[in-house]
Design an enzyme around this catalytic site. Structure first.
Site, PDB file in Angstrom:
ATOM      1  CB  SER A  73      12.622  66.834  28.574  1.00 36.31           C
ATOM      2  OG  SER A  73      13.801  66.788  28.481  1.00 36.31           O
TER       3      SER A  73
ATOM      4  CE1 TYR B 167      10.027  67.583  24.350  1.00 30.47           C
ATOM      5  CE2 TYR B 167      12.272  68.088  25.584  1.00 30.47           C
ATOM      6  CZ  TYR B 167      11.415  66.887  25.722  1.00 30.47           C
ATOM      7  OH  TYR B 167      11.229  65.860  25.461  1.00 30.47           O
TER       8      TYR B 167
END
Length: 266
Positions: free
Chosen positions: A147, A160
């Site tokens: 990501s 995350y």
């Protein structure tokens, strides 16, 4: 769902983890439309079955296997069943993940941090290791879902961001380790992809953090985020799937250890 037939994957098989999710589903359609057999792995078997039913319209084999990627034995068993069904795997899209909570570092919930790491790091490791063992006889390609959060850590997403930085690091090391076996390993780092559940969830939860970076109104947050993208729009799910297809394809045969940003210039 439409897909452009650009790369030739006839006679090839791709295994996709997180196959019931938005990106997994879009990628499965992309490969099935280009002739590939598809093996879907996901913990949500009911939703995965719906994806599989739609994929059958392409006329290629589709298989589904329930699997919790955080459990090494479950992953090993799923791969063994998949290979027994299809004969050989050519590509693995290591895509299963969890977005986690949205909170400042000093308030981030420990239990959620552990859950994010278990799925996004330990789970990715289990799939990566097991895939490597199955692919090293004939070679192949692995794409790990990272990501842009793992490139430029966003506020309020500590777990995350940490997990996706780890995925990029694992990709770079695994690419070196597995090159002698003819296995290419790359990562994909999207940012602000939508519309969809993850986009809606992100804007709503960022709005609720009380952060100096975002408004308290999710609709305003949406515009704030889009305004941070030079191309001034969200990325589409199909554009993520296209990135996976490129990295798996022969056109990327000399690319390994690379992290492909799909960010609209962020």
């Amino acid at each position: 769902m439409s897909a452009t037939a650009t790369y030739a994957f006839q006679g090839k098989t791709i295994l996709i983890t997180g196959g019931a999710g938005e990106i997994g589903k879009s990628t499965a359609h992309r490969f099935a439309a280009n002739g590939a057999a598809v093996v879907l792995l996901d913990i949500n078997e009911m939703k995965m079955a719906e994806v599989a039913q739609a994929l059958k319209d392409y006329g290629n084999p589709v298989y589904t296997l329930g699997c919790d990627v955080t459990q090494a034995e479950a992953v090993a068993k799923a791969f063994a069943i998949a290979v027994d069904q299809v004969g050989q795997l050519d590509y693995v899209f290591n895509n299963a993940g969890y977005q986690g909570a949205f909170a400042t570092t000093d308030e981030y919930p420990e239990q959620d941090f552990q859950k994010v790491i278990d799925i996004n790091v330990v789970g990715v490791f289990h799939i990566l290791k097991t895939a490597a063992r199955h692919l090293r006889q004939a070679g192949g390609a692995i794409v790990n879902m990272a990501s842009h959060a793992g490139v430029d850590g966003p506020p309020n997403m500590l777990a995350y961001a940490a997990s996706k930085f780890a995925v990029i690091g694992m990709t770079q090391t695994a690419a070196k380790d597995l090159a002698p076996h003819g296995i290419r390993v790359n990562a994909l780092s999207p940012s602000l992809i939508g519309p969809g559940m993850m986009w809606t969830r992100q804007t709503q939860l960022q709005a609720g953090t009380g952060s100096q970076y975002f408004d308290a109104d999710p609709k305003v947050v949406e515009q704030q985020m889009i305004n941070s993208v030079p191309l001034r729009r969200l990325g589409r799910l199909e554009e993520v799937a296209n990135g996976v297809a490129f990295l798996m394809s022969d056109e990327a045969s000399y690319i390994t250890g690379f992290n492909l940003d799909i960010t609209g210039g962020q």
